[in-house]
Motif scaffolding. Structure first.
Motif, PDB file in Angstrom:
ATOM      1  N   SER A 178       0.670  -6.634   4.549  1.00 29.52           N
ATOM      2  CA  SER A 178      -0.715  -7.293   4.179  1.00 29.52           C
ATOM      3  C   SER A 178      -1.689  -6.756   5.072  1.00 29.52           C
ATOM      4  O   SER A 178      -1.837  -6.411   6.430  1.00 29.52           O
ATOM      5  CB  SER A 178      -0.438  -8.961   4.423  1.00 29.52           C
ATOM      6  OG  SER A 178      -0.379  -9.255   5.906  1.00 29.52           O
ATOM      7  N   THR A 179      -2.859  -7.012   4.516  1.00 28.09           N
ATOM      8  CA  THR A 179      -4.511  -7.034   5.193  1.00 28.09           C
ATOM      9  C   THR A 179      -4.446  -7.962   6.356  1.00 28.09           C
ATOM     10  O   THR A 179      -3.982  -9.150   6.076  1.00 28.09           O
ATOM     11  CB  THR A 179      -5.617  -7.229   4.281  1.00 28.09           C
ATOM     12  OG1 THR A 179      -5.338  -5.824   3.434  1.00 28.09           O
ATOM     13  CG2 THR A 179      -6.768  -6.924   5.218  1.00 28.09           C
ATOM     14  N   ILE A 180      -4.653  -7.894   7.482  1.00 29.92           N
ATOM     15  CA  ILE A 180      -4.945  -8.974   8.427  1.00 29.92           C
ATOM     16  C   ILE A 180      -6.357  -9.168   9.019  1.00 29.92           C
ATOM     17  O   ILE A 180      -6.978  -8.104   9.202  1.00 29.92           O
ATOM     18  CB  ILE A 180      -4.029  -8.777   9.812  1.00 29.92           C
ATOM     19  CG1 ILE A 180      -2.775  -8.411   9.310  1.00 29.92           C
ATOM     20  CG2 ILE A 180      -4.193  -9.742  10.749  1.00 29.92           C
ATOM     21  CD1 ILE A 180      -1.832  -8.177  10.759  1.00 29.92           C
ATOM     22  N   ILE A 181      -6.942 -10.412   8.798  1.00 31.08           N
ATOM     23  CA  ILE A 181      -8.335 -10.746   9.164  1.00 31.08           C
ATOM     24  C   ILE A 181      -8.616 -11.888  10.157  1.00 31.08           C
ATOM     25  O   ILE A 181      -7.699 -12.677   9.969  1.00 31.08           O
ATOM     26  CB  ILE A 181      -9.228 -11.009   8.140  1.00 31.08           C
ATOM     27  CG1 ILE A 181     -10.620 -10.996   8.319  1.00 31.08           C
ATOM     28  CG2 ILE A 181      -8.662 -12.307   7.317  1.00 31.08           C
ATOM     29  CD1 ILE A 181     -11.772 -10.978   7.048  1.00 31.08           C
ATOM     30  N   ASP A 182      -9.263 -11.560  11.346  1.00 31.48           N
ATOM     31  CA  ASP A 182      -9.324 -12.486  12.146  1.00 31.48           C
ATOM     32  C   ASP A 182     -10.369 -13.318  11.860  1.00 31.48           C
ATOM     33  O   ASP A 182     -11.602 -12.749  11.910  1.00 31.48           O
ATOM     34  CB  ASP A 182      -9.573 -11.733  13.470  1.00 31.48           C
ATOM     35  CG  ASP A 182      -9.418 -12.727  14.658  1.00 31.48           C
ATOM     36  OD1 ASP A 182      -9.479 -13.924  14.557  1.00 31.48           O
ATOM     37  OD2 ASP A 182      -9.893 -12.078  15.952  1.00 31.48           O
ATOM     38  N   MET A 183     -10.293 -14.747  11.536  1.00 30.49           N
ATOM     39  CA  MET A 183     -11.274 -15.543  11.205  1.00 30.49           C
ATOM     40  C   MET A 183     -11.421 -16.820  12.445  1.00 30.49           C
ATOM     41  O   MET A 183     -12.090 -17.724  12.168  1.00 30.49           O
ATOM     42  CB  MET A 183     -10.912 -16.312   9.840  1.00 30.49           C
ATOM     43  CG  MET A 183     -10.900 -15.598   8.628  1.00 30.49           C
ATOM     44  SD  MET A 183     -12.196 -14.546   8.215  1.00 30.49           S
ATOM     45  CE  MET A 183     -13.600 -15.729   7.944  1.00 30.49           C
ATOM     46  N   SER A 184     -10.976 -16.355  13.558  1.00 37.26           N
ATOM     47  CA  SER A 184     -11.089 -17.095  14.851  1.00 37.26           C
ATOM     48  C   SER A 184     -12.077 -16.658  15.438  1.00 37.26           C
ATOM     49  O   SER A 184     -12.692 -17.641  16.610  1.00 37.26           O
ATOM     50  CB  SER A 184      -9.902 -17.024  15.626  1.00 37.26           C
ATOM     51  OG  SER A 184      -9.709 -15.866  16.408  1.00 37.26           O
ATOM     52  N   THR A 185     -12.949 -15.595  15.187  1.00 38.95           N
ATOM     53  CA  THR A 185     -14.374 -15.573  15.729  1.00 38.95           C
ATOM     54  C   THR A 185     -15.546 -15.603  14.976  1.00 38.95           C
ATOM     55  O   THR A 185     -15.489 -15.856  13.935  1.00 38.95           O
ATOM     56  CB  THR A 185     -14.052 -14.010  16.334  1.00 38.95           C
ATOM     57  OG1 THR A 185     -13.845 -13.165  15.461  1.00 38.95           O
ATOM     58  CG2 THR A 185     -13.046 -13.902  17.441  1.00 38.95           C
ATOM     59  N   ASP A 186     -16.802 -15.256  15.620  1.00 37.71           N
ATOM     60  CA  ASP A 186     -17.973 -15.451  14.833  1.00 37.71           C
ATOM     61  C   ASP A 186     -18.124 -14.628  13.701  1.00 37.71           C
ATOM     62  O   ASP A 186     -18.239 -14.924  12.423  1.00 37.71           O
ATOM     63  CB  ASP A 186     -19.178 -15.309  15.608  1.00 37.71           C
ATOM     64  CG  ASP A 186     -19.284 -16.594  16.750  1.00 37.71           C
ATOM     65  OD1 ASP A 186     -18.535 -17.665  16.433  1.00 37.71           O
ATOM     66  OD2 ASP A 186     -20.029 -16.732  17.651  1.00 37.71           O
TER      67      ASP A 186
END
Ligand code: TXA
Ligand code: MG
Length: 337
Positions: A178-186
């Motif tokens: 899968s694609t991994i996206i970090d949504m924990s930062t601005d």
């Protein structure tokens, strides 16, 4: 040694029962097979690292069957993260979110304040999680250092005797993780390219995201801890061959005194010299992604194959994910004349 059972989708209740008892069950997803254990059972999760031979500071994906399961660990979900969940779940997008401190074991998160959540597009596995009624960790179900498994047979090859069972749902559709996206930062950042493309994500969010996954040195703290480990490199040297270089690459191959594996399309098969073995990737990047890991495993099992020539595809859309995995297997080596 454990006897590793193969469960067909009709046997799901039994497989779910094993999970709730703390056993390890490999499960199908649309990308690659995962290695499941009850994410809320620390002992079970520890056994996942042992079975895979995975470094213990490399955190695991938490695989869920509903949004409610995510809410057990996360309270503040941003509007953007919600948009992504609505648009791409179930599907090949893993989303990193800040979790409520202490809500997941450090064994799952590697001590980070975030966790990676994913809802796979596979009815059998979502049903399995529902039946177990707990989220399950889901690293790829390969031995650490091998390509991710795209069939139940690949999982059996790597983990037989180390896990209680495998739910078999045939070959996976996508073939790359899968694609991994970090949504924990601005600013949202892609940590790994996959089947959900950058463009699709930017379209949904209506904003720019960070897409360059720079190489992480051994002493740096990487954003996706898995990025610092050596990735799968077959015992043969892989050379990536660009579309217009096949003729020259096969002339070079013919001159070698060893056996050469060729991962390409039927078009190239007709030009193959005697000392080459062929594995069909198909004609487009979709079929190539579907077949890449199986092809690398196929040649890795043959000791006489010393070189593997593998077809390049343009780095757009799914091609970004395909080339990312192929470059790792090749250590970035291209065929040059
Ligand atoms: O398609 C997939 O994602 C498959 C299927 C089975 O779901 N799973 C998979 O898991 O590829 P794995 O463990 O092989 O790769 C997950 C990656 C690792 O590189 C890990 O370091 C990273 O996700 N990761 C996990 N939790 C993270 C976190 N909180 N922050 C950053 N990266 C994280
Ligand atoms: Mg993996």
């Amino acid at each position: 040694m454990l006897i590793t059972k193969i469960y067909e989708p009709k046997d799901l209740a039994k497989a779910a029962d094993e999970l709730t008892k703390g056993e390890l069950i490999a499960f199908p997803t649309e990308t690659v097979y995962g290695l499941g254990a009850d994410a809320t059972n620390e002992l079970a999760v520890k056994r996942v690292y042992l079975a895979k031979g995975r470094p213990s500071d490399n955190p695991l994906i938490v695989t869920v069957s509903s949004f409610e399961m995510v809410q057990r660990f996360v309270t503040d979900i941003s509007l953007d993260a919600k948009k992504l969940i609505e648009s791409f779940w179930p599907g090949s997008l893993t989303i990193i979110l800040k979790i409520n401190p202490g809500s997941l074991s450090k064994v799952v998160t590697g001590g980070l304040e975030t966790a990676a959540f994913r809802m796979p597009k596979n009815d059998v596995t979502r049903k399995l999680i529902e039946l177990a009624d707990v989220p399950i960790v889901g690293p790829s179900a390969n031995s650490s250092g091998k390509p991710s498994p795209t069939t139940a047979e690949h999982v059996y090859h790597d983990l037989e005797g180390k896990i209680a069972g495998i739910v078999n749902d045939g070959p996976t559709k996508v073939g790359v993780e899968s694609t991994i996206i970090d949504m924990s930062t601005d600013i949202p950042a892609i940590l790994r390219p996959g089947a959900v493309t950058f463009e699709e994500i930017e379209n949904v969010l209506q904003k720019k995201i960070i897409t360059d996954q720079h190489k992480v040195g051994a002493n740096e703290v990487p954003k996706a801890p898995g990025m610092k480990y050596k990735h799968y490199a077959p015992s043969a040297q892989v050379l990536i061959v660009e579309k217009n270089k096949w003729e020259k690459a096969l002339i070079w191959a013919k001159k070698q005194s060893t056996v050469i594996g060729v991962l390409a399309s039927k078009e190239e098969e007709s030009l193959l010299p005697e000392n080459c073995k062929f594995f069909n990737l198909g004609t487009d990047v979709k079929s190539a992604s579907h077949n890449l890991f199986a092809g690398l495993r196929y040649f890795d099992d043959q000791a006489d194959v010393k070189w593997i020539l593998a077809a390049a595809f343009p780095e757009i859309g799914l091609g970004k994910a395909y080339m990312n995995r192929l470059k790792k297997a090749a250590g970035d080596q291209f065929f040059t004349d």
